[in-house]
Design a protein around this motif. Structure first.
Motif, PDB file in Angstrom:
ATOM      1  N   ILE A   1       0.621  -1.363  -0.105  1.00  0.00           N
ATOM      2  CA  ILE A   1       0.295   0.118   0.003  1.00  0.00           C
ATOM      3  C   ILE A   1       1.455   1.315  -0.369  1.00  0.00           C
ATOM      4  O   ILE A   1       0.795   2.097  -0.583  1.00  0.00           O
ATOM      5  CB  ILE A   1      -1.055   0.125   1.363  1.00  0.00           C
ATOM      6  N   THR A   2       2.150   1.257   0.817  1.00  0.00           N
ATOM      7  CA  THR A   2       2.550   2.559   1.298  1.00  0.00           C
ATOM      8  C   THR A   2       3.348   2.625  -0.543  1.00  0.00           C
ATOM      9  O   THR A   2       4.112   3.793  -1.203  1.00  0.00           O
ATOM     10  CB  THR A   2       3.737   2.223   1.835  1.00  0.00           C
ATOM     11  N   ALA A   3       4.107   1.361  -0.868  1.00  0.00           N
ATOM     12  CA  ALA A   3       5.100   1.691  -2.281  1.00  0.00           C
ATOM     13  C   ALA A   3       3.692   1.901  -3.755  1.00  0.00           C
ATOM     14  O   ALA A   3       4.309   2.588  -4.148  1.00  0.00           O
ATOM     15  CB  ALA A   3       4.822   0.301  -2.899  1.00  0.00           C
ATOM     16  N   THR A   4       2.751   2.338  -3.165  1.00  0.00           N
ATOM     17  CA  THR A   4       1.548   2.427  -4.237  1.00  0.00           C
ATOM     18  C   THR A   4       1.377   3.312  -4.282  1.00  0.00           C
ATOM     19  O   THR A   4       1.481   4.654  -5.373  1.00  0.00           O
ATOM     20  CB  THR A   4       0.124   1.396  -4.348  1.00  0.00           C
ATOM     21  N   GLN A   5       0.978   4.376  -3.086  1.00  0.00           N
ATOM     22  CA  GLN A   5       0.909   5.351  -2.770  1.00  0.00           C
ATOM     23  C   GLN A   5       2.411   6.940  -3.170  1.00  0.00           C
ATOM     24  O   GLN A   5       1.735   7.157  -3.874  1.00  0.00           O
ATOM     25  CB  GLN A   5       0.505   5.503  -1.334  1.00  0.00           C
ATOM     26  N   ALA A   6       3.394   5.928  -2.711  1.00  0.00           N
ATOM     27  CA  ALA A   6       4.452   6.190  -3.346  1.00  0.00           C
ATOM     28  C   ALA A   6       4.411   6.781  -4.940  1.00  0.00           C
ATOM     29  O   ALA A   6       4.699   7.940  -5.030  1.00  0.00           O
ATOM     30  CB  ALA A   6       5.448   6.741  -2.450  1.00  0.00           C
ATOM     31  N   LEU A   7       4.358   5.748  -5.776  1.00  0.00           N
ATOM     32  CA  LEU A   7       4.401   5.723  -6.592  1.00  0.00           C
ATOM     33  C   LEU A   7       2.736   6.261  -7.930  1.00  0.00           C
ATOM     34  O   LEU A   7       3.772   7.757  -8.517  1.00  0.00           O
ATOM     35  CB  LEU A   7       4.185   4.196  -7.118  1.00  0.00           C
ATOM     36  N   HIS A   8       1.897   5.900  -7.065  1.00  0.00           N
ATOM     37  CA  HIS A   8       0.637   6.321  -7.888  1.00  0.00           C
ATOM     38  C   HIS A   8       0.556   7.114  -7.842  1.00  0.00           C
ATOM     39  O   HIS A   8      -0.506   8.765  -8.628  1.00  0.00           O
ATOM     40  CB  HIS A   8      -0.024   5.641  -8.099  1.00  0.00           C
ATOM     41  N   LEU A   9       0.019   7.760  -6.701  1.00  0.00           N
ATOM     42  CA  LEU A   9      -0.882   9.000  -5.992  1.00  0.00           C
ATOM     43  C   LEU A   9      -0.493   9.546  -5.515  1.00  0.00           C
ATOM     44  O   LEU A   9      -0.395  10.735  -6.128  1.00  0.00           O
ATOM     45  CB  LEU A   9      -1.899   8.323  -4.349  1.00  0.00           C
ATOM     46  N   VAL A  10       1.087  10.175  -5.015  1.00  0.00           N
ATOM     47  CA  VAL A  10       2.158  11.339  -4.718  1.00  0.00           C
ATOM     48  C   VAL A  10       2.437  10.783  -5.763  1.00  0.00           C
ATOM     49  O   VAL A  10       2.744  12.498  -6.334  1.00  0.00           O
ATOM     50  CB  VAL A  10       2.920  10.746  -3.192  1.00  0.00           C
ATOM     51  N   GLY A  11       3.317  10.318  -6.358  1.00  0.00           N
ATOM     52  CA  GLY A  11       4.201  10.519  -7.278  1.00  0.00           C
ATOM     53  C   GLY A  11       3.799  10.918  -8.268  1.00  0.00           C
ATOM     54  O   GLY A  11       4.833  11.245 -10.029  1.00  0.00           O
ATOM     55  N   ALA A  12       2.384  10.065  -8.978  1.00  0.00           N
ATOM     56  CA  ALA A  12       1.987  10.484 -10.234  1.00  0.00           C
ATOM     57  C   ALA A  12       2.412  10.002 -11.517  1.00  0.00           C
ATOM     58  O   ALA A  12       2.863  10.448 -12.244  1.00  0.00           O
ATOM     59  CB  ALA A  12       1.996  12.215 -10.405  1.00  0.00           C
ATOM     60  N   PHE A  13       3.528   8.559 -11.014  1.00  0.00           N
ATOM     61  CA  PHE A  13       3.262   8.312 -12.182  1.00  0.00           C
ATOM     62  C   PHE A  13       3.080   7.540 -13.073  1.00  0.00           C
ATOM     63  O   PHE A  13       1.563   7.449 -13.485  1.00  0.00           O
ATOM     64  CB  PHE A  13       4.546   7.154 -11.615  1.00  0.00           C
ATOM     65  N   LYS A  14       3.455   8.042 -14.312  1.00  0.00           N
ATOM     66  CA  LYS A  14       2.506   7.384 -15.491  1.00  0.00           C
ATOM     67  C   LYS A  14       3.790   6.640 -16.529  1.00  0.00           C
ATOM     68  O   LYS A  14       5.129   7.043 -16.459  1.00  0.00           O
ATOM     69  CB  LYS A  14       2.787   9.065 -16.490  1.00  0.00           C
ATOM     70  N   PRO A  15       3.393   5.762 -17.514  1.00  0.00           N
ATOM     71  CA  PRO A  15       3.881   4.454 -18.116  1.00  0.00           C
ATOM     72  C   PRO A  15       4.753   5.297 -18.665  1.00  0.00           C
ATOM     73  O   PRO A  15       5.195   6.799 -19.377  1.00  0.00           O
ATOM     74  CB  PRO A  15       2.890   4.402 -18.895  1.00  0.00           C
ATOM     75  N   GLY A  16       6.560   5.310 -18.535  1.00  0.00           N
ATOM     76  CA  GLY A  16       7.502   5.583 -19.471  1.00  0.00           C
ATOM     77  C   GLY A  16       7.899   6.417 -18.770  1.00  0.00           C
ATOM     78  O   GLY A  16       9.136   6.369 -18.964  1.00  0.00           O
ATOM     79  N   ASN A  17       7.907   7.185 -17.427  1.00  0.00           N
ATOM     80  CA  ASN A  17       8.000   7.171 -17.043  1.00  0.00           C
ATOM     81  C   ASN A  17       9.813   6.317 -15.809  1.00  0.00           C
ATOM     82  O   ASN A  17       9.990   5.553 -15.918  1.00  0.00           O
ATOM     83  CB  ASN A  17       7.559   7.558 -15.092  1.00  0.00           C
ATOM     84  N   SER A  18      10.808   7.416 -15.805  1.00  0.00           N
ATOM     85  CA  SER A  18      11.779   6.661 -14.417  1.00  0.00           C
ATOM     86  C   SER A  18      11.304   6.855 -13.048  1.00  0.00           C
ATOM     87  O   SER A  18      10.930   7.805 -12.720  1.00  0.00           O
ATOM     88  CB  SER A  18      12.910   7.160 -15.057  1.00  0.00           C
TER      89      SER A  18
END
Length: 336
Positions: free
Chosen positions: A133-150
């Motif tokens: 859950i923390t990793a999902t939160q950091a990457l997707h919710l807060v980090g706003a990761f998009k495919p192709g990001n590093s």
């Protein structure tokens, strides 16, 4: 109310102290709230916040019991009369709690439970909630990761980063970098988890190496647990429009003589985030994201829960000491 009025739980002599202060106590079985389930705990996961809380250095949310532990697996033995969702007595579940997992029973909102697939062991299931859950939160919710990001995951062999590397890879990251304190941990991240490259902060200048690896571009998302010690290098290492997600302060909280011009030059966003202090609705949304993003892959074995060691309930002192040694790659689990 459950017929068994007391239960065994791990307590701390004098309320706080070193690992040796942990002992098995008898305390009342928790009262069940209307929207809660009472779960008989099979296994629970250790997290770094448990060490801080044990030492009296962690701001515990007001709704948390004094017993440590935020993630667990087990069987539902009772349901509150207002319990929502599709759970029933006897269901095998795992989930996230505000506290209280180091015990034979835990009362937890049904909104924070996930049905345990039979393919996952009790130990694996107990090691999923907080970290994934923390990793999902950091990457997707807060980090706003998009495919192709590093992405750069500091503390690459920590449980959150182990989950995060796998999530980033599955979500289409163009490159995944890690920092860690040993060549063995870096080899693990690259060979076992599929990270692009790793940098040993003890023997290398990770920011310079990252700059070389990205040809000066930097990375789009940085997940940081170090705080002050990496503040400047994180700013240097962020790409244009980069996001830095801060989750902990293992490297201190006081920053001096920092060039903050990167914030403007690169339009960097630096955001702190916690999970445990969030309300149930926010946590439930994250639970749903994990079910959506990770559960099927965890069930199929494409995503792996790496377990360093499993201890019995009676050996919780040794479990805490192992976590304090910083030698681990993956979860430490206790079974009851």
């Amino acid at each position: 109310m459950s017929s068994q009025k007391t239960m065994r739980a791990i307590a701390i002599k004098n309320g706080k102290g070193p690992a040796d202060a942990l002992f098995i106590d008898n305390i009342p079985v928790p009262e069940l709230g209307a929207t809660q389930a009472l779960v008989k705990v099979k296994a629970f996961g250790l997290n770094r916040m448990d060490l801080l809380q044990r030492e009296g250095q962690y701001p515990v949310p007001p709704q948390a019991p004094s017993t440590l532990g935020v993630e667990f697996s087990g069987t539902i033995t009772e349901l509150g009369n207002g319990a929502t969702e599709d759970f029933k007595v006897g269901d095998e579940v795992f989930g996230l709690a505000y506290g209280g997992a180091y015990a034979e029973y835990i009362a937890v909102a049904t909104g924070m439970l996930i049905h345990k697939p039979k393919e996952l062991s009790w130990e694996e299931a107990a090691g999923i909630p907080e970290t994934w859950i923390t990793a999902t939160q950091a990457l997707h919710l807060v980090g706003a990761f998009k495919p192709g990001n590093s992405v750069l995951w500091h503390a690459g062999a920590s449980s959150v980063s182990i989950a995060g590397i796998q999530l980033a890879k599955a979500a289409g990251a163009s490159a995944i970098y890690v920092t860690a304190g040993s060549d063995e941990k870096i080899a693990f991240c690259v060979d076992k988890l599929g990270a692009t490259a790793g940098f040993n902060y003890r023997t290398q200048n990770w920011a310079e190496e990252l700059s070389k690896a990205t040809e000066g571009r930097g990375v789009d998302v940085i997940v940081d647990y170090i705080g002050a010690g990496y503040f400047q290098d994180n700013l240097k290492s962020a790409a244009l429009d980069g996001r830095i997600v801060n989750l902990a302060f293992l490297g201190g909280i006081k920053v001096e003589n920092v060039d903050i011009s990167y914030f403007l030059r690169k339009r960097v966003r630096y955001e702190g985030s916690t999970l445990r202090s969030r309300d149930e609705e926010y946590q439930r949304k994250l639970r749903d994201m994990v079910v959506e993003n990770a559960l099927e892959k965890l069930t199929s074995g494409e995503f792996k829960v790496f377990i360093e060691k499993v201890f019995g309930f009676e050996d919780v002192v040794a479990a805490h000491k192992l976590m304090e040694s910083n030698q681990t790659k993956g979860k430490i689990i206790c079974t009851i």
